[in-house]
Design a protein around this motif. Structure first.
Motif, PDB file in Angstrom:
ATOM      1  N   ASN A   1       0.860  -1.180   0.000  1.00  6.50           N
ATOM      2  CA  ASN A   1       0.000   0.000   0.000  1.00  6.50           C
ATOM      3  C   ASN A   1       0.898   1.233   0.000  1.00  6.50           C
ATOM      4  OD1 ASN A   1      -2.205   1.715   0.160  1.00  6.50           O
ATOM      5  ND2 ASN A   1      -2.424   1.501   2.382  1.00  6.50           N
ATOM      6  N   TYR A   2       0.954   1.924  -1.117  1.00  7.02           N
ATOM      7  CA  TYR A   2       1.823   3.100  -1.223  1.00  7.02           C
ATOM      8  C   TYR A   2       1.202   4.119  -2.172  1.00  7.02           C
ATOM      9  CZ  TYR A   2       3.239   0.865  -5.574  1.00  7.02           C
ATOM     10  OH  TYR A   2       3.224   0.277  -6.813  1.00  7.02           O
ATOM     11  N   LYS A   3       1.748   5.318  -2.111  1.00  8.77           N
ATOM     12  CA  LYS A   3       1.262   6.389  -2.971  1.00  8.77           C
ATOM     13  C   LYS A   3       2.387   7.388  -3.201  1.00  8.77           C
ATOM     14  CE  LYS A   3      -2.414   9.870  -3.356  1.00  8.77           C
ATOM     15  NZ  LYS A   3      -3.607  10.459  -2.700  1.00  8.77           N
TER      16      LYS A   3
ATOM     17  N   VAL B   1       0.770   7.862  -9.005  1.00  6.16           N
ATOM     18  CA  VAL B   1       2.174   7.544  -9.238  1.00  6.16           C
ATOM     19  C   VAL B   1       2.669   8.155 -10.535  1.00  6.16           C
ATOM     20  CG1 VAL B   1       3.776   5.639  -9.639  1.00  6.16           C
ATOM     21  CG2 VAL B   1       2.003   5.433  -7.907  1.00  6.16           C
ATOM     22  N   ASP B   2       1.794   8.240 -11.545  1.00  6.97           N
ATOM     23  CA  ASP B   2       2.242   8.664 -12.868  1.00  6.97           C
ATOM     24  C   ASP B   2       1.755  10.072 -13.239  1.00  6.97           C
ATOM     25  OD1 ASP B   2       1.517   5.331 -13.914  1.00  6.97           O
ATOM     26  OD2 ASP B   2       3.441   6.163 -13.289  1.00  6.97           O
ATOM     27  N   THR B   3       1.188  10.800 -12.284  1.00  5.69           N
ATOM     28  CA  THR B   3       0.592  12.103 -12.605  1.00  5.69           C
ATOM     29  C   THR B   3       1.334  13.228 -11.895  1.00  5.69           C
ATOM     30  OG1 THR B   3      -1.544  11.026 -12.811  1.00  5.69           O
ATOM     31  CG2 THR B   3      -1.547  13.419 -12.579  1.00  5.69           C
TER      32      THR B   3
ATOM     33  N   SER C   1      -4.341  -0.058  11.766  1.00  9.88           N
ATOM     34  CA  SER C   1      -3.860   0.824  12.832  1.00  9.88           C
ATOM     35  C   SER C   1      -2.560   0.334  13.440  1.00  9.88           C
ATOM     36  CB  SER C   1      -4.927   0.946  13.938  1.00  9.88           C
ATOM     37  OG  SER C   1      -6.078   1.600  13.452  1.00  9.88           O
ATOM     38  N   ASP C   2      -2.229  -0.965  13.269  1.00 13.56           N
ATOM     39  CA  ASP C   2      -1.005  -1.515  13.856  1.00 13.56           C
ATOM     40  C   ASP C   2       0.164  -1.493  12.888  1.00 13.56           C
ATOM     41  OD1 ASP C   2      -2.007  -3.375  12.120  1.00 13.56           O
ATOM     42  OD2 ASP C   2      -1.677  -5.105  13.444  1.00 13.56           O
ATOM     43  N   SER C   3       0.104  -0.663  11.868  1.00 16.14           N
ATOM     44  CA  SER C   3       1.189  -0.550  10.898  1.00 16.14           C
ATOM     45  C   SER C   3       1.884   0.803  11.045  1.00 16.14           C
ATOM     46  CB  SER C   3       0.648  -0.715   9.472  1.00 16.14           C
ATOM     47  OG  SER C   3      -0.302   0.301   9.195  1.00 16.14           O
ATOM     48  N   ASP C   4       3.008   0.945  10.358  1.00 17.71           N
ATOM     49  CA  ASP C   4       3.765   2.197  10.365  1.00 17.71           C
ATOM     50  C   ASP C   4       3.635   2.884   9.009  1.00 17.71           C
ATOM     51  OD1 ASP C   4       4.555   1.507  12.892  1.00 17.71           O
ATOM     52  OD2 ASP C   4       6.507   0.723  12.273  1.00 17.71           O
ATOM     53  N   LEU C   5       3.901   4.178   9.006  1.00 22.81           N
ATOM     54  CA  LEU C   5       3.931   4.934   7.758  1.00 22.81           C
ATOM     55  C   LEU C   5       5.355   5.401   7.480  1.00 22.81           C
ATOM     56  CD1 LEU C   5       0.755   7.230   7.629  1.00 22.81           C
ATOM     57  CD2 LEU C   5       1.232   5.145   6.354  1.00 22.81           C
ATOM     58  N   ARG C   6       5.838   5.057   6.305  1.00 23.99           N
ATOM     59  CA  ARG C   6       7.132   5.559   5.848  1.00 23.99           C
ATOM     60  C   ARG C   6       6.857   6.705   4.883  1.00 23.99           C
ATOM     61  NH1 ARG C   6      10.093   4.694   1.131  1.00 23.99           N
ATOM     62  NH2 ARG C   6      12.324   5.160   1.336  1.00 23.99           N
ATOM     63  N   VAL C   7       7.463   7.849   5.164  1.00 23.33           N
ATOM     64  CA  VAL C   7       7.240   9.024   4.312  1.00 23.33           C
ATOM     65  C   VAL C   7       8.591   9.536   3.807  1.00 23.33           C
ATOM     66  CG1 VAL C   7       5.051   9.738   5.321  1.00 23.33           C
ATOM     67  CG2 VAL C   7       7.189  10.455   6.397  1.00 23.33           C
ATOM     68  N   LEU C   8       8.555  10.052   2.599  1.00 19.39           N
ATOM     69  CA  LEU C   8       9.770  10.595   1.980  1.00 19.39           C
ATOM     70  C   LEU C   8       9.398  11.817   1.148  1.00 19.39           C
ATOM     71  CD1 LEU C   8      12.740  10.545   0.906  1.00 19.39           C
ATOM     72  CD2 LEU C   8      11.911   8.999  -0.886  1.00 19.39           C
ATOM     73  N   PHE C   9      10.089  12.921   1.414  1.00 18.46           N
ATOM     74  CA  PHE C   9      10.020  14.088   0.536  1.00 18.46           C
ATOM     75  C   PHE C   9      11.381  14.242  -0.129  1.00 18.46           C
ATOM     76  CE2 PHE C   9      11.210  18.496  -0.217  1.00 18.46           C
ATOM     77  CZ  PHE C   9      10.215  18.895  -1.088  1.00 18.46           C
ATOM     78  N   SER C  10      11.367  14.407  -1.435  1.00 15.28           N
ATOM     79  CA  SER C  10      12.598  14.630  -2.184  1.00 15.28           C
ATOM     80  C   SER C  10      12.389  15.831  -3.093  1.00 15.28           C
ATOM     81  CB  SER C  10      12.963  13.393  -3.020  1.00 15.28           C
ATOM     82  OG  SER C  10      14.110  13.640  -3.796  1.00 15.28           O
ATOM     83  N   GLY C  11      13.260  16.844  -2.947  1.00 10.97           N
ATOM     84  CA  GLY C  11      13.135  18.044  -3.773  1.00 10.97           C
ATOM     85  C   GLY C  11      14.247  19.034  -3.463  1.00 10.97           C
ATOM     86  N   SER C  12      14.255  20.097  -4.210  1.00  5.78           N
ATOM     87  CA  SER C  12      15.286  21.125  -4.057  1.00  5.78           C
ATOM     88  C   SER C  12      14.944  22.023  -2.870  1.00  5.78           C
ATOM     89  CB  SER C  12      15.372  21.959  -5.342  1.00  5.78           C
ATOM     90  OG  SER C  12      16.244  23.055  -5.155  1.00  5.78           O
ATOM     91  N   LEU C  13      15.958  22.255  -2.003  1.00  7.65           N
ATOM     92  CA  LEU C  13      15.800  23.138  -0.852  1.00  7.65           C
ATOM     93  C   LEU C  13      16.894  24.204  -0.897  1.00  7.65           C
ATOM     94  CD1 LEU C  13      15.075  20.566   2.033  1.00  7.65           C
ATOM     95  CD2 LEU C  13      13.443  21.694   0.506  1.00  7.65           C
ATOM     96  N   ARG C  14      16.521  25.417  -0.402  1.00  9.90           N
ATOM     97  CA  ARG C  14      17.485  26.519  -0.391  1.00  9.90           C
ATOM     98  C   ARG C  14      17.228  27.403   0.822  1.00  9.90           C
ATOM     99  NH1 ARG C  14      17.124  31.644  -2.862  1.00  9.90           N
ATOM    100  NH2 ARG C  14      15.223  31.673  -1.601  1.00  9.90           N
TER     101      ARG C  14
ATOM    102  N   ILE D   1       4.548   7.900   0.125  1.00 17.82           N
ATOM    103  CA  ILE D   1       3.968   7.394   1.374  1.00 17.82           C
ATOM    104  C   ILE D   1       3.777   5.891   1.229  1.00 17.82           C
ATOM    105  CG2 ILE D   1       2.106   7.640   3.045  1.00 17.82           C
ATOM    106  CD1 ILE D   1       1.415  10.301   1.664  1.00 17.82           C
ATOM    107  N   GLU D   2       4.230   5.147   2.219  1.00 13.52           N
ATOM    108  CA  GLU D   2       4.123   3.678   2.175  1.00 13.52           C
ATOM    109  C   GLU D   2       3.712   3.142   3.545  1.00 13.52           C
ATOM    110  OE1 GLU D   2       6.808  -0.244   0.900  1.00 13.52           O
ATOM    111  OE2 GLU D   2       7.751   1.722   1.188  1.00 13.52           O
TER     112      GLU D   2
END
Length: 246
Positions: A91-93, A117-119, A136-149, A241-242
């Motif tokens: 289950n991811y997005k 995923v493709d939009t 409810s007994d699962s974890d969420l893995r989150v990742l943001f990837s982008g340019s920061l300044r 998000i996974e």
């Protein structure tokens, strides 16, 4: 001698020889100790044992027995509910957008909630990325990837972090990244203006099942002034998000 006495004497004389003969016969006969067991014959040696006979035919089946009576009623057992876990399904997005160029210094950055995923959204609109969490007994893995300044005249620090339904993660700690700059410049638009692709990543526990609004925010670090922040300049930015099992 009287006639009666004479007759008795004659009978005695005739019987006496017969008594002697019978006594002699009995004296010469020796009885076999096994005569009573085998008759008058002496037992010979044992013969060769015979072979076993053929099996006999089955007998006539017996009549059915009397049906037994019902036993005593047992005690009521304990009710134990068995839980069968369904097999885990991925289950991811992913939410992605191009050339975000979002210059907010404090507040929600931008998370596209309608992308897949493709939009990619052109342009991105600041909003939450809605994710459906199955358990409810699962974890969420989150990742943001982008340019920061970040740039500023004096020392400054900015913090990029995730929120879940408007609150930071508390299980166990917030998901965040920071940029610190300590090289002064006479003005904000100085030549020190470096944009780098960076990431904000982590696991969050204790998020309940259902719809979860995931967002990226920018804020200040403790005890440090804020600077001029920029997110997603001239490049692709994305959030992944996974849902992961324990």
């Amino acid at each position: 001698m009287s006639p009666l006495a004479a007759r008795l004497l004659v009978v005695f004389c005739l019987a006496l020889p017969l008594y002697g003969v019978e006594k002699v016969r009995n004296r010469g006969y020796r009885k076999d100790p096994d005569a009573d067991k085998y008759g008058s014959c002496i037992q010979g040696p044992a013969g060769t044992p015979g072979r076993e006979g053929n099996p006999g035919a089955n007998g006539i089946p017996g009549t059915p027995g009397i049906p037994g009576r019902d036993g005593l009623k047992g005690e009521k057992g304990e009710c134990i509910s068995e839980i069968f876990d369904e097999p885990w399904r991925p289950n991811y997005k992913q939410c992605a957008w191009s050339s975000l160029n979002y210059g907010i210094d404090l507040g929600k950055v931008a998370v596209a909630g309608t992308c897949s995923v493709d939009t990619w959204l052109f342009p991105a609109v600041p909003q939450d990325c809605t994710f459906t969490k199955r358990r409810s007994d699962s974890d969420l893995r989150v990742l943001f990837s982008g340019s920061l300044r970040l740039k500023c005249k004096n020392a400054c620090c900015q913090r990029w972090y995730f929120t879940f339904n408007g609150a930071e993660c508390t299980g166990p700690l917030p998901v965040e990244s920071i940029i610190y700059l300590d090289q002064g410049s006479p003005e904000l638009n100085s030549t020190i203006n470096i944009h780098r692709t960076s990431s904000v990543e982590g696991l969050c526990e204790g998020v309940k099942a259902g719809l979860v609004d995931v967002a990226v925010w920018v804020g200040t670090c403790a005890d440090y002034p804020r600077g001029d922040a920029s997110t997603g300049w001239n490049s692709v930015s994305r959030i992944i998000i996974e849902e992961l099992p324990k």
